[in-house]
Design a protein around this motif. Structure first.
Motif, mmCIF file in Angstrom:
data_model
loop_
_atom_site.group_PDB
_atom_site.id
_atom_site.type_symbol
_atom_site.label_atom_id
_atom_site.label_comp_id
_atom_site.label_asym_id
_atom_site.label_seq_id
_atom_site.Cartn_x
_atom_site.Cartn_y
_atom_site.Cartn_z
ATOM 1 N N LYS A 163 0.845 -1.184 0.000
ATOM 2 C CA LYS A 163 0.000 0.000 0.000
ATOM 3 C C LYS A 163 0.890 1.246 0.000
ATOM 4 O O LYS A 163 0.675 2.202 -0.756
ATOM 5 N N ASN A 164 1.942 1.199 0.827
ATOM 6 C CA ASN A 164 2.869 2.344 0.898
ATOM 7 C C ASN A 164 3.603 2.544 -0.417
ATOM 8 O O ASN A 164 3.871 3.671 -0.835
ATOM 9 N N ILE A 165 3.963 1.440 -1.081
ATOM 10 C CA ILE A 165 4.677 1.559 -2.362
ATOM 11 C C ILE A 165 3.780 2.267 -3.376
ATOM 12 O O ILE A 165 4.212 3.182 -4.086
ATOM 13 N N CYS A 166 2.499 1.861 -3.426
ATOM 14 C CA CYS A 166 1.585 2.490 -4.385
ATOM 15 C C CYS A 166 1.399 3.969 -4.067
ATOM 16 O O CYS A 166 1.338 4.814 -4.962
ATOM 17 N N GLN A 167 1.331 4.264 -2.747
ATOM 18 C CA GLN A 167 1.171 5.657 -2.329
ATOM 19 C C GLN A 167 2.399 6.471 -2.728
ATOM 20 O O GLN A 167 2.288 7.579 -3.259
ATOM 21 N N GLU A 168 3.569 5.893 -2.481
ATOM 22 C CA GLU A 168 4.830 6.574 -2.796
ATOM 23 C C GLU A 168 4.920 6.827 -4.299
ATOM 24 O O GLU A 168 5.325 7.896 -4.751
ATOM 25 N N ALA A 169 4.519 5.821 -5.103
ATOM 26 C CA ALA A 169 4.576 5.968 -6.558
ATOM 27 C C ALA A 169 3.670 7.118 -6.992
ATOM 28 O O ALA A 169 4.009 7.894 -7.884
ATOM 29 N N LYS A 170 2.520 7.228 -6.321
ATOM 30 C CA LYS A 170 1.584 8.304 -6.675
ATOM 31 C C LYS A 170 2.156 9.658 -6.249
ATOM 32 O O LYS A 170 2.190 10.612 -7.025
ATOM 33 N N ASN A 171 2.635 9.724 -5.003
ATOM 34 C CA ASN A 171 3.106 11.014 -4.481
ATOM 35 C C ASN A 171 4.356 11.496 -5.190
ATOM 36 O O ASN A 171 4.508 12.669 -5.496
ATOM 37 N N TYR A 172 5.286 10.575 -5.414
ATOM 38 C CA TYR A 172 6.598 11.008 -5.905
ATOM 39 C C TYR A 172 6.621 11.068 -7.423
ATOM 40 O O TYR A 172 7.115 12.004 -8.013
ATOM 41 N N PHE A 173 6.072 10.018 -8.062
ATOM 42 C CA PHE A 173 6.180 9.945 -9.529
ATOM 43 C C PHE A 173 4.866 10.290 -10.218
ATOM 44 O O PHE A 173 4.795 10.278 -11.440
ATOM 45 N N ASP A 174 3.812 10.528 -9.421
ATOM 46 C CA ASP A 174 2.508 10.821 -9.992
ATOM 47 C C ASP A 174 2.071 9.720 -10.953
ATOM 48 O O ASP A 174 1.655 9.975 -12.073
ATOM 49 N N PHE A 175 2.196 8.480 -10.501
ATOM 50 C CA PHE A 175 1.798 7.354 -11.340
ATOM 51 C C PHE A 175 0.964 6.404 -10.495
ATOM 52 O O PHE A 175 1.313 6.114 -9.362
ATOM 53 N N THR A 176 -0.140 5.932 -11.055
ATOM 54 C CA THR A 176 -1.017 5.058 -10.271
ATOM 55 C C THR A 176 -0.691 3.606 -10.579
ATOM 56 O O THR A 176 -0.839 3.156 -11.720
ATOM 57 N N LEU A 177 -0.225 2.865 -9.576
ATOM 58 C CA LEU A 177 0.063 1.438 -9.759
ATOM 59 C C LEU A 177 -1.202 0.648 -9.451
ATOM 60 O O LEU A 177 -1.873 0.899 -8.452
#
Length: 1350
Positions: A936-950
């Motif tokens: 869950k944190n990885i997906c959140q980090e991907a969204k926050n940092y890279f603006d990409f939805t996993l």
């Protein structure tokens, strides 16, 4: 003159990204005129680089041209280097005299090194060399020794020992005993690293020997070609163990059981006066325990035992000058095994044992026994300070060394070589020392200089290096993002140091800087400015600001020095207001500080904002970004406000603007001329309207697209620009044209093109004077344009290059490198992936998408892992790491962490521990992490940092959705975080037990970022060589590249990525010129070097393996060629998986070799896989696919399955016909082959009918099935690997030379135009490339001419 010094051809290591350009103004380069070809672009730099290879600066233009010393011609300079060698005779005690080849500029010391490495003299360390009875000085050059000439006799004379010499001797003997033991490479110490090439090549050389004895006909020996199951196409299994195959030589022969320092050291006074230096304790292989005295005269046995000291000599009373000779006397096993060991050591390729310049760590290692080792133990406890170079009692003054090497003279080539070699050596030593120190700091082995402050605030000094942690101390970065900003600042600062070092201005000094990430902490290591620790920062800073722009000071000397860097770095000299509202002039960002050290040198530090801010990630209230940015969802708030544009982006943007500038000027001048012709009276007819409309045009991708095509047009523009520059205002209209064009592209000067950035724009806390408001407004606009340029030109350009397979990244590191070369920061990764998803050629970008997603996931996981580790104390490290890996990669639903308290429970737990290592707060918080929470944190980090939805909630979903491999994710996360795991097969998918236990985590290494000093002259030679080759002058090219190789060796020593590129190109040239043996030898070196310097499974190493396989095949070493190709395929599967465009090439190679050895069924499996992959990535209509069909058809023909053969050849023929037309030779060849197949099919059918009719009595003519000849297989191999031998007639050659001469004159003309404005933005097309690539269908994408790509 466009001299490019900073691009690494084809092999830039990921971390060096791309060193900032613009060499110190070409300081007395080998006079430009003698190197016409430097201008032409190398044909084999990955095309990725071609786009950026634009102008850096013309050498004279960066303010360094006041006194350009030493413009000698190349001719003389090269001679200095090519002093002819001669041979001398060496007389050593106890062996036959032998002769040795030496060269005049070697030092006497280098002969010492050779003797210490030779099998028969390796056991001597303490000796001197005498010529005619005179002792030679260690550090003198051979040419300065009187009377030394061809045939001189040098006598080896044993010298008396000192304690230092005795220690060196023992250390050397230990190194000889461990010389085949890989444990240092697995443990990542002493710049040792792994290489496995010999495992795959030795088998064959042994087989060759046997085969040679049996029979001469080597061509068709029965070879076992069956690859292991896991290498075959379609296999799902990805084992880890084959990554590091066990080498036979690693089970070392035991010479001694124990060799250690004795407990009786140091000798008591009375023994010291008898010459005792130290005592050793030895247990021989026969279990005999002996005590040895090292005395000034040599080594002998004494009568001491473990509990009783008796220094008297024991019998046999044998005194030996070398420890090895003494051990030979007392242990027969030692004598036998030591001799065998040295034989093996000398047989190994030198590249397997030379130290690399920077440490390379291995992310896997087998279980190793821990053996007793006195030197290792001593190193660990004497902290090795200063002992590293055997200078006991004094530590190195790093700052002095780093700065003194920069001050060395650089007037001519020998001086520059000496200087660059010194700079490189000191940097690599400093990096090693800084890394050791940073680890010691985090492990808690260094006392802080401010021990009373809390742990995060502490600073350390160790070995004359200053260490600080990446936390926001004293709210320094409060306005910029606190700890997050403090974490990125060191990396930005390092980029700044890199840049200023590359510009290399005399009189301006930077600090030695290394950034180390270790156990979740970031440590910055810096050399210390003399006197900085004695005084307050406020007093010492005489330029810049210590509080981000509230108080600002300036200094005329600093302005003068920084002014020289402003042109190459495109930094604008500007004014800001200080706290008293006074104007202060700066030529850098405000937080760049200038401090004059006690040594009188001008230092600059805190270079974290050398480059302008990236507005896409810096929302500024009241500022609107261009439409391209807002469309893409920018500006976005980032975690910190230190986001800068990369230097590559700034350069690309300025180059793009220059092109636009030239086009605008040309357009207007054309119109003026036209209007003159029409009507000479109406003079007011310059056409600003068209200019205006043009400048509104958001600088779309057209700029970058047209670079190639507009070369000739630009030549005209150049002439126009020259006329404008030369004309002194007599023609006001042309001046007007230039002024308009300058205004349109945002140039700061109105008479010439000059785009620069003010790095302080949008910097919180910086205020500008009223008088500069207009300039500030222009600068803001320029920054917005640059941000838009990144989105509208660079990212689409990257995706286009990936679609065209101009760049072929294979893993995260190569993808990051490709992005960085285009100036795209990693925070744009999400945007790149979005664009890939929307691309019309989405399927052809599948590999890029997979690599990108994998990179996104592992980077997000790394961010989480960093904070996770900070809460773990040392005793729980392996448990914590294995728990994290289980949550990240294992399918086991609820892994449980083992708390360190399980092993030992202490009765008294003292709660009040003072000096805890950084951040050891709640030491068990990490144990409660679950896989669900982590993902869950990885997906959140991907969204926050890279603006990409996993779209995934667990590792299995990620693998399923994106087609990733767990083993690949494991490799990526381990490389990024420095984890080393046990080499074994992990069951990631088991739902019954977790994949990792704490025993599987062997080590955690630092991840180190540092400066990579460059060998500039060598690089020019290399580029000129490439240019020559590109024009078809192979011989001259070969000579230049050999010269480059010499210079590289001179600067870097034997091991370096750039040398690797050099060797690869040499091998390719020798292969084309038909010298297979030379090609093999060079390529073998390239493979070894790539394994050692870049890593055993780095994509570059995989490429090198493929080239070597081709040259082995050409030299009839078929089974070696196969095992090398299988190795390359295994590594590709591990690093990426099967579905990669490169796999098509690999499988074609394997299929062809198998076809050659008549393994038809196996061959088909590989060739058909290659066909499928090519079809997917190049489209079903591509020429590559046609070639693939043809290769498959050939194998079916050999199997006599004519129907399938015909089907495939027809498909190929159709493609040729539609793509190239009926009359093309390729189409004709294919049609011929079809006829031939049809005839064979008919003949076969007749025979079959005959058999049916007449039964067994049929009279059958024997069928002719052709086993393919080696020559035909080799020819096809050359075609698919892009090696084309193009027959050039004499006439073609003449035309070619004329064309080259014409271009050369053009360049001359442009060079003479000197300071009018910046150099041309496009390179001329490499001459000699026939214009239409269609005439070489085999090489659809490969550059023509003996093409040497990649």
């Amino acid at each position: 003159m466009v001299i490019k010094t900073d691009e690494l051809p084809a092999a830039a290591p990921a971390d060096s990204a791309r060193e900032p350009s613009s060499q110190a103004g070409g300081k007395g380069r080998p006079g430009a005129a003698e190197l016409p070809s430097v201008m032409l672009l190398n044909g084999d730099c990955p095309e990725s680089l071609k786009k950026e290879e634009g102008p850096t600066e013309p050498p004279q233009e960066n303010g360094l041209d006041e006194a350009e010393p030493g413009e000698e011609t190349t001719g003389q300079e090269v001679i200095v280097i090519q002093d002819t060698g001669f041979s001398v005779k060496i007389l050593a005690p106890g062996i036959e005299p032998f002769s040795l080849q030496v060269s005049p500029q070697e030092m006497v010391q280098e002969i010492h090194q050779v003797l210490m490495d030779r099998e028969d003299t390796c056991h001597r360390t303490c000796f001197s060399l005498h010529l005619d009875g005179n002792m030679l000085d260690h550090f003198s050059e051979l040419r300065s020794v009187e009377g030394l000439q061809e045939g001189s006799v040098l006598r080896v004379v044993e010298e008396p020992y000192t304690v230092r010499e005795a220690r060196i001797h023992v250390r050397h003997v230990r190194d000889l005993l461990k010389s085949l033991d890989p444990s240092d490479a697995f443990n990542g110490v002493d710049c040792n690293s792994l290489s496995f090439l010999s495992v795959f090549t030795d088998r064959d050389s042994e087989m060759l020997k046997d085969a040679g004895k049996r029979k001469k006909g080597l061509e068709m020996d029965p070879i076992d070609c069956t690859p292991p199951e896991y290498i075959l196409p379609g296999s799902r299994e990805r084992p880890l163990c084959p990554l590091q195959p066990q080498n036979r030589d690693w089970k070392p022969l035991q010479c001694l059981k124990v060799l250690t320092m004795s407990g009786w050291n140091p000798p008591p006074g009375n023994r010291k006066m008898h010459g005792d230096l130290m005592y050793l304790f030895v247990i021989t292989a026969e279990d005999r325990q002996v005590s040895i005295t090292a005395s000034t005269r040599g080594f002998y046995l004494n009568q001491s035992t473990a509990y009783h000291f008796n220094p008297k000599p024991a019998s046999p009373r044998f005194l030996s000058h070398s420890l090895v000779e003494l051990l030979n006397q007392i242990s027969p096993t030692f004598k036998k095994n030591f001799a065998v060991l040295q034989k093996k050591r000398v047989q190994r390729h030198p590249f397997e044992r030379i130290a690399t310049p920077f440490q390379v760590y291995s992310w896997t290692a087998p279980q190793a026994e821990h053996a007793m080792d006195c030197v290792r133990a001593e190193d660990a406890y004497t902290s090795r300070l200063g002992y590293e170079e055997h200078i006991p009692g004094q530590t190195r003054d790093w700052n002095e060394e780093l700065q003194t090497t920069r001050e060395l003279p650089r007037k001519n080539l020998p001086e520059r070589l000496l200087r660059e070699r010194a700079i490189f050596k000191v940097h690599s030593d400093f990096t090693a020392a800084a890394t050791r120190g940073a680890m010691a700091v985090i492990d808690g082995n260094v006392m802080a200089i401010n021990p009373s402050e809390e742990t995060k605030m502490q600073m350390f000094i160790w070995n004359n290096i200053f260490f600080s942690l990446g936390f926001d101390v004293r709210d320094h970065y409060k306005d910029f993002g606190g700890d997050v900003a403090a974490y990125v600042a060191p990396a930005n600062d390092l980029n700044g140091v890199r840049t200023y070092n590359a510009v290399d201005v005399e009189g301006l000094y930077t600090l030695g800087t290394v950034v180390v990430d270790y156990r979740g902490y970031r440590v910055t290591a810096q050399s210390i400015i003399p006197g900085i620790l004695e005084r307050d920062q406020e007093q010492s800073v005489i330029y810049g600001s210590i509080d981000f722009g509230k108080t600002v000071v300036s200094h005329p000397r600093y302005l003068e020095l920084l002014e020289r860097t402003s042109r190459p770095l495109k930094i604008l000299r500007h004014r800001v207001l200080n706290d008293r509202d006074e104007e202060v002039e700066l030529c850098s960002s405000v937080e760049c500080k200038g401090i004059i050290g006690n040594d009188g040198r001008h230092y600059i530090l805190d270079l974290l904002r050398t480059f302008p801010p990236d507005l896409n990630f810096l929302p500024v209230p009241g500022e609107r970004l261009p439409e391209e940015c807002t469309r893409a969802g920018f500006p976005r708030t980032h975690r910190h406000k230190l986001c800068c544009l990369r230097q590559e982006l700034v350069d690309a943007f300025v180059e793009h603007r220059y092109l636009l500038f030239m086009k605008l000027a040309a357009l207007q001048l054309m119109q003026q001329k036209a209007s003159k012709m029409e009507n000479s009276t109406s003079l007011e007819n310059g056409s600003p309207p068209s200019l205006e409309s043009k400048s509104e045009d958001p600088l779309g991708p057209e700029g970058s697209e047209e670079e190639g095509g507009s070369a000739s047009g630009l030549a005209k523009v150049k002439e126009l620009a020259e006329t404008i520059a030369s004309d002194d205002g007599t023609d006001p209209r042309s001046r007007e044209v230039i002024r308009n064009a300058c205004k349109a592209v945002g140039s700061i000067s109105s008479t010439a093109f000059d785009v620069r950035f003010n790095p302080d724009i949008f910097s919180p806390g910086v205020r500008f004077p009223e008088s500069c408001q207009e300039e500030v407004r222009d600068q803001k606009q320029l920054l917005k344009d640059a941000a838009a340029f990144l989105l509208s030109c660079q990212i689409p350009g990257l995706v286009k290059d990936c679609t065209d397979h101009v760049v072929l990244p294979m893993d995260g590191a190569t993808l990051s490198e490709v992005m960085r070369q285009r100036g795209i920061n990693m925070r744009y990764l999400g945007k790149v992936l979005d664009l890939v998803l929307r691309s019309p050629a989405r399927d052809q970008l599948d590999h890029i998408y997979k690599i990108g997603i994998g990179e996104l996931i592992t980077r997000s996981a790394k961010h989480i892992f960093k904070t996770y580790l900070q809460g773990v104390e040392l005793s729980g490290l392996s448990a914590a790491i294995s728990h994290f890996l289980n949550c990240f990669l294992s399918s086991y639903p609820n892994p449980v962490a083992h708390l360190p308290a399980d092993e030992l429970v202490s009765k008294k737990r003292n709660r009040r521990r003072r000096n805890r290592p950084p951040g050891a707060a709640d030491n068990t918080a990490w144990a409660v992490m679950t896989p669900q929470e982590l993902w869950k944190n990885i997906c959140q980090e991907a969204k926050n940092y890279f603006d990409f939805t996993l779209e995934c909630e667990s590792v299995d979903q990620a693998v399923e959705t994106y087609g990733l491999q767990k083993i690949t994710l494991l490799r990526e996360i381990s490389l990024k975080t420095g984890i080393q795991i046990l080499l074994k097969e992990y069951s990631f998918d088991s739902r019954h037990k977790p994949a990792f236990t704490e025993e599987d985590v062997l080590n955690i290494f630092p991840v180190v970022k540092h400066v990579n000093p460059k060998a500039s002259d060598a690089f020019h030679f290399f580029q000129s060589g490439q240019a020559k080759v590109q024009q078809g002058f192979l011989k001259e090219g070969c000579e230049l590249i050999n010269e480059a190789l010499n210079l590289f060796n001179n600067v870097y020593g034997a091991m370096h990525v750039e040398i690797c590129a050099c060797l690869r190109l040499l091998a390719r040239l020798h292969y084309i010129m038909g010298d297979y043996a030379e090609a093999l030898s060079n390529q073998q070196k390239a493979v070894l070097m790539s394994e050692r310097v870049m890593g055993i499974e780095h994509p570059n190493t995989i490429q090198e393996y493929m080239h070597l396989a081709l040259y082995c095949f050409a030299s009839s070493q078929l089974s070696t060629a196969l095992s090398l190709l299988y190795r390359a395929r295994y590594l590709t599967l591990l690093v990426f998986g099967e579905d990669h465009p490169e796999m098509a090439l690999l499988d074609n190679n394997i299929g062809l070799v198998l076809h050659g050895v008549m393994e038809y069924d196996l061959s088909l499996r590989f060739l058909e896989n290659a066909l499928a992959v090519s079809t997917k990535y190049h489209g079903p209509k591509s020429l590559k696919v046609a070639l693939s069909h043809h290769l498959v058809a050939r194998v079916y023909e050999s199997k006599a399955e004519f129907r399938s053969a015909l089907q495939h050849e027809k498909d190929g023929y159709t493609i040729y016909k539609t793509q190239l037309g009926e009359d093309h030779e390729k189409t004709k060849e294919s049609s011929e082959y079809l006829k031939c197949l049809t005839q064979q099919a008919v003949a076969l059918q007749r025979t079959m009918n005959e058999i049916y009719r007449n039964g067994s009595s049929a009279n059958i003519p024997p069928l002719k099935f052709t086993a393919p000849s080696m020559a035909s297989v080799l020819e096809q191999l050359n075609v698919i690997n892009g090696i084309l031998f193009i027959p050039l007639s004499q006439k073609d050659l003449e035309n070619l030379k004329a064309e080259v001469a014409r271009r050369h004159q053009l360049q001359e003309a442009s060079r003479n135009r000197d300071k009018a404005e910046e150099p041309m933005a496009t390179e001329p097309e490499p001459a000699g490339a026939p214009e239409d690539a269609a005439s070489q269908p085999q090489a659809a994408k490969d550059p023509p001419s003996p093409s040497l790509q990649g």
